[in-house]
Design an enzyme around this catalytic site. Structure first.
Site, PDB file in Angstrom:
ATOM      1  N   THR A 220       0.730  -1.335   0.225  1.00 23.22           N
ATOM      2  CA  THR A 220       0.017   0.110  -0.032  1.00 23.22           C
ATOM      3  C   THR A 220       0.816   1.373  -0.054  1.00 23.22           C
ATOM      4  O   THR A 220       0.428   2.268  -0.575  1.00 23.22           O
ATOM      5  CB  THR A 220      -0.840   0.225   1.389  1.00 23.22           C
ATOM      6  OG1 THR A 220      -0.041  -0.349   2.475  1.00 23.22           O
ATOM      7  CG2 THR A 220      -1.904  -1.091   1.252  1.00 23.22           C
TER       8      THR A 220
ATOM      9  N   GLY B 125      13.171  -9.969   3.987  1.00 23.96           N
ATOM     10  CA  GLY B 125      11.952  -9.043   3.900  1.00 23.96           C
ATOM     11  C   GLY B 125      11.661  -8.510   5.297  1.00 23.96           C
ATOM     12  O   GLY B 125      10.736  -7.919   5.658  1.00 23.96           O
TER      13      GLY B 125
ATOM     14  N   GLU C 279      18.085   4.515  -2.197  1.00 19.97           N
ATOM     15  CA  GLU C 279      17.676   3.213  -2.674  1.00 19.97           C
ATOM     16  C   GLU C 279      16.841   3.424  -4.240  1.00 19.97           C
ATOM     17  O   GLU C 279      17.263   2.582  -5.049  1.00 19.97           O
ATOM     18  CB  GLU C 279      16.719   2.359  -1.792  1.00 19.97           C
ATOM     19  CG  GLU C 279      16.382   1.098  -2.217  1.00 19.97           C
ATOM     20  CD  GLU C 279      16.496   0.091  -1.239  1.00 19.97           C
ATOM     21  OE1 GLU C 279      16.797   0.385   0.062  1.00 19.97           O
ATOM     22  OE2 GLU C 279      16.023  -0.982  -1.194  1.00 19.97           O
TER      23      GLU C 279
ATOM     24  N   ASP D 171       9.816   1.107   4.761  1.00 19.28           N
ATOM     25  CA  ASP D 171      10.784   0.398   5.283  1.00 19.28           C
ATOM     26  C   ASP D 171      11.637   1.463   5.940  1.00 19.28           C
ATOM     27  O   ASP D 171      12.057   1.390   7.244  1.00 19.28           O
ATOM     28  CB  ASP D 171      11.696  -0.450   4.323  1.00 19.28           C
ATOM     29  CG  ASP D 171      11.003  -1.615   3.924  1.00 19.28           C
ATOM     30  OD1 ASP D 171       9.859  -1.655   4.320  1.00 19.28           O
ATOM     31  OD2 ASP D 171      11.324  -2.057   2.707  1.00 19.28           O
TER      32      ASP D 171
HETATM   33  C1  GLA Z   1       9.251  -3.822   0.315  1.00 20.38           C
HETATM   34  C2  GLA Z   1       9.276  -2.337  -0.106  1.00 20.38           C
HETATM   35  C3  GLA Z   1       8.559  -1.328   0.713  1.00 20.38           C
HETATM   36  C4  GLA Z   1       6.957  -2.052   0.387  1.00 20.38           C
HETATM   37  C5  GLA Z   1       6.876  -3.448   0.962  1.00 20.38           C
HETATM   38  C6  GLA Z   1       5.611  -4.095   0.663  1.00 20.38           C
HETATM   39  O1  GLA Z   1       9.616  -4.062   1.652  1.00 20.38           O
HETATM   40  O2  GLA Z   1      10.745  -1.982   0.306  1.00 20.38           O
HETATM   41  O3  GLA Z   1       8.316  -0.105   0.083  1.00 20.38           O
HETATM   42  O4  GLA Z   1       6.476  -1.520  -0.642  1.00 20.38           O
HETATM   43  O5  GLA Z   1       8.206  -4.166   0.280  1.00 20.38           O
HETATM   44  O6  GLA Z   1       4.693  -3.544   1.581  1.00 20.38           O
END
Ligand code: GLA
Length: 404
Positions: free
Chosen positions: A43, A140, A176, A188
């Site tokens: 989102t 992740g 990034e 993030d």
């Molecule tokens: C990665 C991206 C974030 C976000 C998530 C999915 O972690 O770096 O910006 O889009 O995926 O929610």
């Protein structure tokens, strides 16, 4: 304020610094955490809501200033040793992990050059840096954002500048996007920069309005389960999803020209305009975004009301939507979900982060934690042949200096 929590990390970078660059009394230490997202996936780049929290583990960096314009980057976990001159910083594939700190440095210089960060580029005179982290890579949990924020805070502090954390967050995202070439959203870097112990953060990603929400989960634990399947093809699929959302937005704009992002589209409004999207795949992607946004709002409300059952249900719905509509889960994450959701005492469970492998996060009653880990490990290994890893989460603070 060194707590026991940071003892190992500080010990690692302290020893590492001595071996790489020799003993130095001026060394300073900075830390930036990893993050877990509780709900609100994919989102962020649609201007919607996310609900992440910072972890207690992350990236440590030991740093000493230099005066000759050279930056020397070393890691105790990655091989590439990279030296750059502040006047000549370019992306090089072989520099591997060090492209993250290099990208951050470029953004800091741009900010200083624009006169926005006070002292001008001359404040950046060089440094020796040694990194170590305990966020699993490629899982992740934002190991790269934690390297970025640790670097941004360390280098700006060394330059004698106090840049607001939100600026460091934005410039790390730009590093990034522009330097490393990953088109990520803001979640993030935001979570890693702005985290607060014991709290999750409700962020609206278009306005960057946010609120800290106490993570009131008494009697329960948050457990991260790593599929130990690395995120293959993640970047290209990620960019493909972004494009599909753009396509969906463009189609909807034929009727709602003012709509700036899918994050502004309510569930009701979406029901009115869904006929505008002919391609069923694009319609599924938009459906996920609109309903996921709504779930984040309901999840936050249920947490505030102490209704963990509803919170957990929303987590499960989020996973199902990411599996069926957004199609970013994959065999390993789905196998994990299938086992985890049936464990007695598991209230909610879902993938977290970009998907395509990586981690799952589950809300589990304290008395069921052992059973959860045993049953999930058994079932998951039977299905996939892989052994999962578990981390019981503590929610920690965002990026900060650690003064010994
Ligand atoms: C990665 C991206 C974030 C976000 C998530 C999915 O972690 O770096 O910006 O889009 O995926 O929610």
């Amino acid at each position: 304020m060194t707590t026991q929590l940071h003892e190992e990390g500080i010990g690692q970078v302290q020893g590492g610094f001595e071996r790489a660059f020799g003993k130095n009394k001026e060394v300073r230490y900075f830390f930036a955490p990893g993050r877990v997202n509780l709900i609100g996936e994919h989102t962020d780049y649609n201007g919607g809501y996310v609900f992440p929290a910072a972890l207690s583990f992350g990236t440590y960096v030991a740093v000493v200033p230099r005066q000759d314009g050279k930056y020397r980057f070393r890691s105790l976990q990655f091989e590439a040793e990279v030296d750059v001159d502040v006047t000549d910083i370019v992306y090089r594939k072989e520099d591997d992990w060090a492209n993250y700190p290099k990208g951050v440095l470029v953004q800091l210089l741009e900010l200083a050059g624009a006169g926005e960060a006070g002292a001008g580029v001359g404040a950046y005179q060089g440094a020796d840096l040694v990194y170590w982290g305990n966020v699993p890579n490629g899982a992740g949990l934002s190991s790269s954002a934690s390297i970025e924020l640790a670097t941004a805070l360390a280098l700006s502090s060394l330059a004698g500048l106090v840049i607001p954390t939100m600026e460091l967050v934005k410039l790390s995202q730009r590093a990034e996007n522009r330097f490393v070439g990953v088109n990520c959203g803001i979640m993030d870097q935001f979570a890693v920069g702005m985290g607060k112990q014991g709290h999750a953060m409700m962020l609206k990603c278009d306005t960057l309005d946010y609120a800290y929400v106490p993570l009131a989960i008494e009697g329960c634990k948050l457990i991260i389960t790593n599929t130990n399947k690395r995120r293959g093809l993640a970047d290209s699929k990620y960019n493909e999803r972004r494009q599909q959302c753009e396509d969906g937005l463009e189609a909807i704009r034929r009727e709602l020209p003012q709509l700036a992002s899918l994050g502004e589209l309510s569930v009701d409004a979406w029901e009115q305009v869904r006929g505008l999207i002919a391609d069923p795949i694009i319609a599924n992607r938009v459906e996920h975004i609109v309903r996921e946004d709504d779930r984040v709002l309901r999840a936050q409300a249920s947490l505030a009301a102490g209704d963990l059952t509803t919170f957990g249900e929303l987590m499960k719905q989020s996973h199902e939507s990411l599996r069926d509509l957004y199609e970013v889960t994959g065999f390993e994450l789905d196998s994990l979900f299938a086992v985890a959701k049936d464990v007695d005492g598991c209230i909610g469970t879902r993938m977290t982060g970009a998907g395509f492998g990586g981690c799952n996060v589950s809300l589990v009653r304290e008395e069921a934690v052992e059973r959860f880990m045993t049953q999930v490990a058994d079932g998951y290994t039977r299905a996939t042949g892989l052994a999962p890893s578990f981390y019981i989460c503590d929610i920690g603070d965002g990026a900060h200096e650690i003064v010994l």
